[in-house]
Design an enzyme around this catalytic site. Structure first.
Site, PDB file in Angstrom:
ATOM      1  N   GLY A 171      38.099  48.981  32.772  1.00 52.20           N
ATOM      2  CA  GLY A 171      38.039  47.258  32.621  1.00 52.20           C
ATOM      3  C   GLY A 171      36.762  47.126  33.220  1.00 52.20           C
ATOM      4  N   GLN A 205      28.696  44.041  37.877  1.00 47.57           N
ATOM      5  CA  GLN A 205      29.581  45.458  37.763  1.00 47.57           C
ATOM      6  C   GLN A 205      27.888  46.046  37.225  1.00 47.57           C
ATOM      7  OE1 GLN A 205      33.632  45.696  36.986  1.00 47.57           O
ATOM      8  NE2 GLN A 205      33.686  47.257  38.285  1.00 47.57           N
ATOM      9  N   CYS A 242      39.232  50.441  41.109  1.00 46.69           N
ATOM     10  CA  CYS A 242      37.972  49.399  40.737  1.00 46.69           C
ATOM     11  C   CYS A 242      36.197  50.609  40.434  1.00 46.69           C
ATOM     12  CB  CYS A 242      37.652  48.095  41.393  1.00 46.69           C
ATOM     13  SG  CYS A 242      35.982  47.308  41.156  1.00 46.69           S
ATOM     14  N   LEU A 243      36.044  50.676  39.288  1.00 48.08           N
ATOM     15  CA  LEU A 243      34.410  51.582  39.746  1.00 48.08           C
ATOM     16  C   LEU A 243      33.314  51.515  40.492  1.00 48.08           C
ATOM     17  CD1 LEU A 243      34.426  51.630  35.852  1.00 48.08           C
ATOM     18  CD2 LEU A 243      35.494  53.238  37.032  1.00 48.08           C
ATOM     19  N   HIS A 266      41.645  40.583  37.777  1.00 47.47           N
ATOM     20  CA  HIS A 266      40.354  42.059  38.910  1.00 47.47           C
ATOM     21  C   HIS A 266      38.650  41.431  37.681  1.00 47.47           C
ATOM     22  CE1 HIS A 266      39.603  46.386  40.552  1.00 47.47           C
ATOM     23  NE2 HIS A 266      38.461  45.385  39.462  1.00 47.47           N
ATOM     24  N   GLU A 267      39.403  41.837  36.530  1.00 47.13           N
ATOM     25  CA  GLU A 267      38.066  41.981  36.440  1.00 47.13           C
ATOM     26  C   GLU A 267      37.496  40.366  36.295  1.00 47.13           C
ATOM     27  OE1 GLU A 267      36.083  44.191  35.772  1.00 47.13           O
ATOM     28  OE2 GLU A 267      37.955  45.494  35.692  1.00 47.13           O
ATOM     29  N   HIS A 308      35.538  39.763  39.176  1.00 48.39           N
ATOM     30  CA  HIS A 308      34.058  40.021  39.471  1.00 48.39           C
ATOM     31  C   HIS A 308      33.448  39.321  39.549  1.00 48.39           C
ATOM     32  CE1 HIS A 308      34.046  44.223  40.126  1.00 48.39           C
ATOM     33  NE2 HIS A 308      35.401  44.542  39.792  1.00 48.39           N
TER      34      HIS A 308
HETATM   35 NI    NI Z   1      37.088  46.213  39.284  1.00 46.19          NI
END
Ligand code: NI
Length: 173
Positions: free
Chosen positions: A50, A55, A98-99, A140-141, A144
């Site tokens: 995701g 991000q 998480c990226l 999670h997304e 953000h």
């Molecule tokens: Ni993330």
């Protein structure tokens, strides 16, 4: 039309932009479609399941994700202005990552079922229930989009340890 996509730079903690609230998407236009395609490309290249707009430095409320187990058969999903209208149950998301929080994983408490409302990339309204992995990825997304990272859900001590490690790495760059 065969459009060229580009991978975008993923912002990482402690980049302040990741802490900002996003604004709702007002126009689903060509610019947004290109951004969505580039975000999807960035997510697949990372690879990740995701990616939310903040991000990649975009302060608008949308995200892409793909939870297909078979990575050869992409199942890209796009949510614009998503919100969780109901949540129930509790599940521990094990080893969440998480990226934007590289080289760190932790267990996070999440709702096990959620009811989501959003708009798809064509502007069609969506309303659906998600559970298990699907629910975890979406929570999670969507976090953000309100400036929350998964490390905001763990103990202050663990977060502090991670922060210290990141700061040390930045100093040694
Ligand atoms: Ni993330």
């Amino acid at each position: 039309m065969d459009q060229k996509t580009n991978t975008l730079t993923i912002l990482t903690y402690p980049e302040p932009f990741l802490k900002q609230l996003t604004l709702p998407v007002r126009n689903i236009d060509g610019t947004l479609q290109v951004l969505i395609d580039n975000m999807a490309e960035t997510m697949y290249a990372a690879p990740g399941v995701g990616l939310a707009a903040p991000q990649v430095g975009v302060g608008q409320s949308f995200l892409v994700y793909d939870i297909a187990v078979d990575r050869d058969h992409r199942d890209l999903r796009v949510l614009i202005n998503p919100r969780i209208v109901e949540r129930s149950g509790e599940v521990i998301s094990e080893n969440e990552g998480c990226l934007s929080v590289p080289d760190f994983r932790a267990d996070v408490k999440r709702a096990s079922q959620i009811l989501v409302e959003a708009v798809d990339r064509d502007g069609n309204p969506l309303r659906f229930e998600a559970e298990g992995m699907h629910a975890i990825v979406l929570q999670h997304e969507m976090d953000h989009l309100s400036g929350t990272l998964f490390i905001d859900h763990i103990s202050a001590l663990k977060r502090q340890l991670y922060k210290r490690r990141v700061m040390k790495e930045i100093k040694h760059r």
